[in-house]
Every structure is written in structure tokens, then in C-alpha cells.
Design a protein around this motif. Structure first.
Motif, PDB file in Angstrom:
ATOM      1  N   LEU A  96       0.762  -1.269  -0.146  1.00 44.75           N
ATOM      2  CA  LEU A  96       0.016  -0.292  -0.024  1.00 44.75           C
ATOM      3  C   LEU A  96       0.889   1.359   0.046  1.00 44.75           C
ATOM      4  N   ALA A  97       0.076   2.457  -0.415  1.00 49.78           N
ATOM      5  CA  ALA A  97       0.798   3.546  -0.058  1.00 49.78           C
ATOM      6  C   ALA A  97       1.401   3.744   1.397  1.00 49.78           C
ATOM      7  N   ASP A  98       2.293   4.812   1.591  1.00 49.53           N
ATOM      8  CA  ASP A  98       2.548   5.257   2.962  1.00 49.53           C
ATOM      9  C   ASP A  98       1.485   5.570   3.797  1.00 49.53           C
ATOM     10  N   ASP A  99       1.521   5.088   5.203  1.00 49.66           N
ATOM     11  CA  ASP A  99       0.694   5.517   6.330  1.00 49.66           C
ATOM     12  C   ASP A  99      -0.828   5.134   5.665  1.00 49.66           C
ATOM     13  N   PRO A 100      -1.119   3.711   5.554  1.00 54.37           N
ATOM     14  CA  PRO A 100      -2.348   3.292   5.054  1.00 54.37           C
ATOM     15  C   PRO A 100      -3.452   3.158   6.308  1.00 54.37           C
ATOM     16  N   ALA A 101      -4.615   3.154   5.667  1.00 55.14           N
ATOM     17  CA  ALA A 101      -5.505   2.592   6.608  1.00 55.14           C
ATOM     18  C   ALA A 101      -6.498   1.477   6.354  1.00 55.14           C
ATOM     19  N   LEU A 102      -7.010   0.800   7.565  1.00 56.22           N
ATOM     20  CA  LEU A 102      -7.529  -0.185   7.317  1.00 56.22           C
ATOM     21  C   LEU A 102      -8.894  -0.299   8.050  1.00 56.22           C
ATOM     22  N   ILE A 103     -10.146  -0.193   7.237  1.00 54.59           N
ATOM     23  CA  ILE A 103     -11.480  -0.198   7.942  1.00 54.59           C
ATOM     24  C   ILE A 103     -11.867  -1.541   7.822  1.00 54.59           C
ATOM     25  N   ASP A 104     -12.045  -2.136   9.008  1.00 55.35           N
ATOM     26  CA  ASP A 104     -12.353  -3.770   9.032  1.00 55.35           C
ATOM     27  C   ASP A 104     -13.834  -3.614   9.656  1.00 55.35           C
ATOM     28  N   VAL A 105     -14.914  -3.402   8.856  1.00 57.08           N
ATOM     29  CA  VAL A 105     -16.209  -3.150   9.020  1.00 57.08           C
ATOM     30  C   VAL A 105     -16.915  -4.048  10.398  1.00 57.08           C
ATOM     31  N   THR A 106     -16.559  -5.113  10.435  1.00 60.66           N
ATOM     32  CA  THR A 106     -17.065  -6.080  11.390  1.00 60.66           C
ATOM     33  C   THR A 106     -16.117  -6.660  12.180  1.00 60.66           C
ATOM     34  N   GLY A 107     -14.837  -5.957  12.432  1.00 61.91           N
ATOM     35  CA  GLY A 107     -13.899  -6.468  13.146  1.00 61.91           C
ATOM     36  C   GLY A 107     -13.481  -7.838  12.919  1.00 61.91           C
ATOM     37  N   THR A 108     -13.000  -8.298  11.988  1.00 67.11           N
ATOM     38  CA  THR A 108     -12.788  -9.778  11.747  1.00 67.11           C
ATOM     39  C   THR A 108     -11.067  -9.880  11.998  1.00 67.11           C
ATOM     40  N   LEU A 109     -10.523  -8.932  11.564  1.00 65.21           N
ATOM     41  CA  LEU A 109      -8.980  -9.092  11.674  1.00 65.21           C
ATOM     42  C   LEU A 109      -8.543  -8.611  13.162  1.00 65.21           C
ATOM     43  N   GLU A 110      -7.461  -8.709  13.626  1.00 64.12           N
ATOM     44  CA  GLU A 110      -7.017  -8.326  15.017  1.00 64.12           C
ATOM     45  C   GLU A 110      -6.198  -6.756  14.853  1.00 64.12           C
ATOM     46  N   GLU A 111      -6.890  -6.069  15.752  1.00 65.30           N
ATOM     47  CA  GLU A 111      -6.542  -4.651  15.747  1.00 65.30           C
ATOM     48  C   GLU A 111      -5.153  -4.503  15.886  1.00 65.30           C
ATOM     49  N   ALA A 112      -4.743  -5.257  17.103  1.00 64.99           N
ATOM     50  CA  ALA A 112      -2.976  -5.012  17.496  1.00 64.99           C
ATOM     51  C   ALA A 112      -2.218  -5.549  16.260  1.00 64.99           C
ATOM     52  N   GLU A 113      -2.541  -6.450  15.335  1.00 61.31           N
ATOM     53  CA  GLU A 113      -1.790  -7.044  14.224  1.00 61.31           C
ATOM     54  C   GLU A 113      -1.793  -5.909  13.230  1.00 61.31           C
ATOM     55  N   ALA A 114      -3.040  -5.146  13.083  1.00 65.03           N
ATOM     56  CA  ALA A 114      -3.018  -4.163  12.015  1.00 65.03           C
ATOM     57  C   ALA A 114      -2.188  -2.887  12.454  1.00 65.03           C
ATOM     58  N   THR A 115      -2.500  -2.370  13.754  1.00 70.03           N
ATOM     59  CA  THR A 115      -1.659  -1.254  14.237  1.00 70.03           C
ATOM     60  C   THR A 115      -0.120  -1.639  14.152  1.00 70.03           C
ATOM     61  N   GLU A 116       0.188  -2.854  14.617  1.00 67.36           N
ATOM     62  CA  GLU A 116       1.593  -3.210  14.456  1.00 67.36           C
ATOM     63  C   GLU A 116       2.496  -3.072  13.155  1.00 67.36           C
ATOM     64  N   ALA A 117       1.218  -3.311  11.971  1.00 74.48           N
ATOM     65  CA  ALA A 117       1.792  -3.477  10.729  1.00 74.48           C
ATOM     66  C   ALA A 117       1.629  -2.065  10.094  1.00 74.48           C
ATOM     67  N   GLY A 118       1.267  -0.918  10.844  1.00 76.55           N
ATOM     68  CA  GLY A 118       1.484   0.452  10.393  1.00 76.55           C
ATOM     69  C   GLY A 118       0.026   1.200   9.920  1.00 76.55           C
ATOM     70  N   PHE A 119      -0.917   0.109   9.980  1.00 79.16           N
ATOM     71  CA  PHE A 119      -2.265   0.848   9.744  1.00 79.16           C
ATOM     72  C   PHE A 119      -2.983   1.775  10.577  1.00 79.16           C
ATOM     73  N   VAL A 120      -3.665   2.660  10.203  1.00 77.51           N
ATOM     74  CA  VAL A 120      -4.542   3.276  11.119  1.00 77.51           C
ATOM     75  C   VAL A 120      -5.802   2.505  10.855  1.00 77.51           C
ATOM     76  N   TYR A 121      -6.373   1.949  12.018  1.00 78.27           N
ATOM     77  CA  TYR A 121      -7.257   0.842  12.118  1.00 78.27           C
ATOM     78  C   TYR A 121      -8.519   1.425  12.619  1.00 78.27           C
ATOM     79  N   ARG A 122      -9.715   1.113  11.732  1.00 75.99           N
ATOM     80  CA  ARG A 122     -11.049   1.313  12.195  1.00 75.99           C
ATOM     81  C   ARG A 122     -12.115   0.190  11.918  1.00 75.99           C
ATOM     82  N   ARG A 123     -13.052   0.304  12.872  1.00 72.49           N
ATOM     83  CA  ARG A 123     -14.183  -0.812  12.834  1.00 72.49           C
ATOM     84  C   ARG A 123     -15.479  -0.386  13.534  1.00 72.49           C
ATOM     85  N   LEU A 124     -16.339  -1.062  13.169  1.00 70.70           N
ATOM     86  CA  LEU A 124     -17.716  -0.779  13.999  1.00 70.70           C
ATOM     87  C   LEU A 124     -17.629  -0.989  15.443  1.00 70.70           C
TER      88      LEU A 124
END
Length: 466
Positions: A438-466
């Protein structure tokens, strides 16, 4: 109007029905169970070969009934005649199994002893039930059926529709009288596309009919193919209402957790953690926030509220729940925009890849997917959207959503990824590897919270879910 009936009708020289009035609450004489062997010699016609009708037709054929599968869509029938499953829930072998013929020739309806109508019942732009398909199907059936036939409606309708819509259309087209010349039942479908554990034979079937004798017959028919058994509703109206109540209850519960997630977000409290904690109590019901699409949950409540309103009672809780769930696509779009802003992205220059476009995991049906409403809102901000769904072909995606579709999944150059429909294929995404594409400083919108937030933030994502 009550149809007055005074003597008996012999069906095929094998089964007799007392001629009872077609009215709610009429008690018939308790009879010995209808002979299953006689029923198994019957011919079944299923009218409408969609995700409800085709499994039903195949189920009867596999249980050694002679089956006529009728549909007005020539391409659907041609595909089935070539031995190809059109639903994705069966197999090509299944649609070829048993004594079943697929046809657009309505005259073949006359061969059937039992005619089961499984046509769509959508809502219009004003959220009012559209029963035109039921009326049209009843007109066709009525013009072809023979005296002594039993017609069973499986389409979702509001209470009273079988008697007030189906029966008059059948009588007008056939010049026959319900309860005297033909018989009527109602059995709401409980199809669950993409759910292998809850197929046709595995779910209790609610059955109802115009009187006790017809109910015996209809119940015996369904018991011959439903391993889970049948539930005999005391009236047609009870069975009709039970269908819409099943999904209205789910709509209410999902609306609660959707509204809760929005409120907790404002409080800066982790909504998913709250639900997990609350779920440790034995009587807590486990519902999770999400987009509410499909042909049942976002539709069926309108059947009930419409009919209730006609009688002067406004079911406010049901109506509010619908409003809450219809607001979720806008909220998901808002989460995406906020995430892009936090990543210091310019909206009109941003690119978002949407994973999963169907209305629920494991299916390819996008016709009533709420992901479309999310995409429409994001496009208002000139955000460039692409989509990928392993269950939906590219042309269908592009036609339905007006976005470019990926035939092979690629994350390269996108500013954000939205996991909208959590197909199993996405559950094991390597977020570290995805982030590098992805481009630098990517975002991950995980609508239903399927993926692990900690893993996402550690990978550099700005993480959002419902």
C-alpha cells in the motif's frame, strides 16, 4: 368472503377433503394422518427457481418425487437444463438428480398435484410490500391448474396476503373456488444461502393451510423431505406473521448493537470489548454490529409495519430499528473518511480497495448489498474505489457498483483497504505484507472487526471498525 362448502371432493381417487369454509379459526374434524405413500406418487411443481425454489425442487426430486421446475426466466431455465447450478448453494450433480424437468412452459403446471409458489416479494421505493410477483404467479397457476390441486405459497408476505391476494388471483384465473375446487396452504421459506449447516432438510418447516384436513396433507408432504420436522401453525396468518417476525427480531437486535457501537465510539470505549465482556453472562444474546443487507432482514420488517399501520397501529420500535440499520452505511463511510484524514490523505486523491461486495460472507449475491451505499457516499468525495470479491464476477461488480473490479487481488498503490464483507478468504490476510504494497501510512477499515486490531496497528495501519 367465506366460501361455503357442503360435500366432499375426491382427489385423484385417493384422498378426500371435507369442504370447509376458508376462514381463520375454523376447526375441522381431526383425521388420521394422510397416507405418505399416496403423497409420494404426486407430481410437484415449483414456480420460481431462485435461491428458495431451486433447492426445494431439487429436494423433492431427490426424495423420489416427479418435479416440474417452472420459471419465466429463459436463461435461468436454459442453464438448469444444461445441468448447471444457478444458485451456488447446490451442485451441478444435484440439479441433474432425480425426476425433474426445468421449463418455461406454463402448461406443464397442469401436470402437478401440488404447486408451490416461491417468487420474490420485494419492497418498492417507499418501503411498501410489492406483491405483484405473487399476483402474477397466481394468475399463471390459476390459468393452468386442474381441479383438486393444492397451491402452497412460500414467498414472504404480510399477514392476510394468502387469503386476500393469492386466493382471489387463483380463483379469478381458474374460475374455481378455493376450498371447493382447489386447496391452499402457506409455508414460509427459511432458506439461508451459503449456510451448509442449515439446508432445506435441516431446518424445521412451519406449515399452515385453510383447514385441518389440508394441513394434514401439506404437513405430510413436507415431512417427507424435511428431516428436522414441521411445525403446524394454527392458521395461515400465524405462519405468515412468523416469517416476518423471525427477521424483524434479528433486525431489532442488530440495530441495538449498531447504535451501541456508534455511542461507544463517541465515548472512546471499545465496543467489541464491551460485547465480549457482556457476553460472559449466560443469558446475553450475541449480536455484532455490521451492514444489514440481504433479502430478509432489511425487507421483512416493512411487511409487518405496513400491515400494522393499515390497522392503525404504528410499531415505532421496528421502524426505529430500520432507521438505525439504514444509517450504518453512512457511518462506515464516515469512519473511512476520518481514517484517511488521520493518515493525512487528500480525499479526492485517495484510492480505496473494497474487499467483499456481496451482502454476506460465502455468497455471491450483491443485489441487496449495503456495501453499495458505502461506496456511493465515498464517491461523493471523489475517492477512487476499486473492488474485489472472489464470489462475484468482475462485470457484475462494475455494472452494479460503478467501480473498477480486480480479477486478481492487488493492494499496490491504495491508500486504504476496507474489509466490507468478511469472506473466509480474507480472514488470513498477512497484514504486514499487505501494508508493504500500500501507499505510505495506510488505513484499514475492518467493518465487522474480523481482523486483529493489534496486528493491524503493528503493521502500520490506522485501524477502524464498527
Amino acid at each position: 368472503m367465506t366460501t361455503t362448502i357442503s360435500d366432499t371432493e375426491t382427489r385423484g381417487g385417493e384422498r378426500e377433503y371435507d369442504r370447509y369454509p376458508l376462514q381463520t379459526g375454523e376447526e375441522g374434524t381431526t383425521l388420521q394422518h394422510i397416507d405418505e405413500q399416496s403423497i409420494r406418487e404426486a407430481t410437484i411443481c415449483v414456480v420460481g427457481l431462485g435461491y428458495v425454489g431451486l433447492p426445494l425442487a431439487v429436494g423433492f426430486a431427490q426424495s423420489n418425487y416427479r418435479v416440474v421446475g417452472y420459471d419465466i426466466d429463459e436463461s435461468t431455465v436454459e442453464t438448469l437444463q444444461s445441468g448447471v447450478d444457478t444458485t451456488g448453494d447446490l451442485t451441478d450433480e444435484a440439479v441433474q438428480d432425480g425426476d425433474i424437468s426445468y421449463t418455461t412452459d406454463a402448461s406443464q403446471i397442469s401436470e402437478a398435484d401440488y404447486i408451490i409458489i416461491t417468487v420474490p416479494t420485494p419492497i418498492d421505493d417507499d418501503n411498501r410490500p410489492d406483491l405483484s410477483y405473487v399476483e402474477s404467479a397466481a394468475t399463471t397457476v390459476g390459468s393452468k391448474m386442474n381441479p383438486g390441486s393444492t397451491v402452497i405459497l412460500e414467498s414472504t408476505v404480510y399477514p392476510g396476503s394468502t387469503r386476500d391476494v393469492l386466493v382471489p388471483a387463483l380463483e379469478a384465473a381458474s374460475d374455481l373456488s378455493a376450498g371447493e375446487d382447489f386447496f391452499v396452504g402457506y409455508s414460509p421459506e427459511r432458506a439461508t444461502p451459503g449456510d451448509e449447516k442449515h439446508g432445506l432438510a435441516d431446518v424445521v418447516k412451519v406449515v399452515s393451510a385453510q383447514n385441518e384436513k389440508v394441513l394434514d396433507d401439506v404437513a405430510t408432504l413436507y415431512e417427507s423431505i424435511i428431516d428436522a420436522g414441521v411445525h403446524r401453525a394454527p392458521s395461515i396468518e400465524v405462519a405468515e406473521a412468523s416469517k416476518v417476525v423471525e427477521n424483524t427480531q434479528r433486525d431489532l437486535n442488530i440495530a441495538f448493537v449498531n447504535e451501541l457501537s456508534m455511542a461507544l465510539e463517541r465515548l472512546d470505549v471499545d465496543g467489541q470489548a464491551v460485547l465480549e465482556a457482556a457476553g460472559t453472562k449466560w443469558n446475553f444474546h450475541d449480536y455484532r454490529p455490521g451492514l444489514v443487507g440481504g433479502h430478509c432482514i432489511p425487507v421483512d420488517p416493512y411487511f409487518f409495519t405496513y400491515r400494522s399501520s393499515q390497522e392503525g397501529f404504528e410499531p415505532e420500535l421496528m421502524q426505529t430499528s430500520r432507521k438505525v440499520n439504514e444509517s450504518v452505511p453512512g457511518h462506515v463511510a464516515e469512519l473511512t473518511i476520518k481514517a484517511l484524514n488521520e493518515c493525512h490523505k487528500t480525499l479526492r486523491e485517495s484510492r480505496v480497495l473494497v474487499l467483499g461486495l456481496s451482502y454476506k460472507p460465502g455468497v455471491g449475491d450483491i443485489r441487496s448489498s449495503k456495501v453499495e451505499a458505502v461506496i456511493d457516499t465515498l464517491q461523493e468525495y471523489a475517492i477512487d474505489i476499486e473492488g474485489f470479491d472472489p464470489f462475484v464476477d468482475d462485470e457484475t461488480i462494475e455494472d452494479q457498483f460503478g467501480i473498477e473490479a480486480q480479477d486478481r487481488l492487488s493492494f499496490e498503490g491504495f491508500d486504504a483497504v476496507m474489509l466490507a464483507t468478511p469472506h473466509k478468504e480474507f480472514e488470513e490476510l498477512d497484514l504486514e505484507a499487505v501494508s508493504t504494497e500500500l501507499a505510505d501510512d495506510p488505513a484499514l477499515i475492518d467493518v465487522t472487526g474480523t481482523l486483529e486490531e493489534a496486528e493491524a496497528t503493528e503493521a502500520g495501519f490506522v485501524y477502524r471498525r464498527l
